[in-house]
Write an enzyme that holds these catalytic residues in place. Structure first.
Site, PDB file in Angstrom:
ATOM      1  N   SER A  43     -78.273 127.635 -81.452  1.00 59.94           N
ATOM      2  CA  SER A  43     -76.906 127.412 -80.981  1.00 59.94           C
ATOM      3  C   SER A  43     -75.844 127.730 -82.031  1.00 59.94           C
ATOM      4  O   SER A  43     -74.668 127.837 -81.694  1.00 59.94           O
ATOM      5  CB  SER A  43     -76.735 125.968 -80.510  1.00 59.94           C
ATOM      6  N   LYS A  85     -73.264 121.284 -85.426  1.00 56.45           N
ATOM      7  CA  LYS A  85     -72.249 122.034 -84.678  1.00 56.45           C
ATOM      8  C   LYS A  85     -71.033 122.270 -85.577  1.00 56.45           C
ATOM      9  O   LYS A  85     -70.918 121.698 -86.664  1.00 56.45           O
ATOM     10  CB  LYS A  85     -71.808 121.277 -83.424  1.00 56.45           C
TER      11      LYS A  85
END
Length: 239
Positions: A43, A85
């Site tokens: 991701s 993230k």
């Protein structure tokens, strides 16, 4: 000659001692300040690939700035697991996507050079979200495959994560060796960016220490070899 040899030996010992202090001190400092993590998903590609090993500086959530890649834990996202993230908005910001294909924060279009080449930010539509104070809005760099704040917009927190959930800020990818993360310059117009951690200084200490230890340790054998290779003076005869 013996005087020169004695001075050389003392300098050699000093170099080894100083080298050990720098070498071991660098490792201890690194162990205190940094934590290693393995990122299991793609991701954050291409910044961090699946299976990459990263070093993350232990920080307080209050020190996090826009653009930082952080490690956090939120049971509403993944139970009993750390998540990595990128922070794109902080408390008080309004974030949306997209304007002319770019992420928008507080009405400013953000350049995101860390996104996969040819992948526009608009692959993930984000309605205007105002981030509550003390919270963060986070996205993956690979927007199409990232379970990030956009996947939690219907949660009570509107996809945001508390600053207190953050335990570390990623400074570098160490395996495979990619080095320090690039600075997220697209956020500079919105406020100050985080300063790089001390990883560069720690690496310099370890390398300098290793050089001093090896150099100082090599003095004795090299000096002996040079001493043996010198021609001995011929004895002076009595006339």
């Amino acid at each position: 000659m013996s005087g020169e040899s004695g001075i050389g030996q003392r300098l050699s010992g000093l170099a080894v001692a100083l080298g050990l202090v720098l070498f071991l001190g660098g490792f201890v400092w690194g162990a205190v300040v940094y934590r290693p993590y393995t990122v299991p998903t793609s991701s954050m590609t291409p910044t961090i690939g699946a299976g990459d090993r990263v070093l993350a500086q232990r920080v307080d959530g209050g020190d996090i700035r826009r653009g930082d890649v952080v490690v956090f834990r939120d049971e509403n996202w993944v139970a009993n697991a750390d998540v990595v993230k990128r922070v794109v908005a902080v408390g008080g910001d309004t974030v949306s996507c997209c304007t002319d294909g770019k992420l928008t924060v507080n009405g400013k279009r953000i350049d995101e050079p860390y996104l996969p080449e040819g992948s526009p930010a608009e692959t993930r539509r984000i309605p205007a979200v105002t981030v509550p104070e003390g919270r963060l809005f986070l996205l993956g760099d690979e927007r199409q495959g990232s379970l990030d704040s956009t996947a939690h917009l219907t949660d009570a927190a509107g996809g945001t994560v508390a600053r207190s959930a953050v335990s570390a800020r990623v400074d570098a990818v160490v395996w495979p060796v990619k080095g320090m993360l690039g600075r997220p310059t697209g956020f500079e117009t919105l406020g100050p960016l985080s300063r790089p951690g001390p990883l560069g200084t720690i690496e310099l200490m370890i390398v300098a220490g290793a050089v001093l230890v090896l150099g100082g340790g090599a003095y004795g054998p090299v000096a002996k070899r040079l001493g043996r290779s010198r021609p001995r003076p011929e004895p002076v005869g009595v006339r």
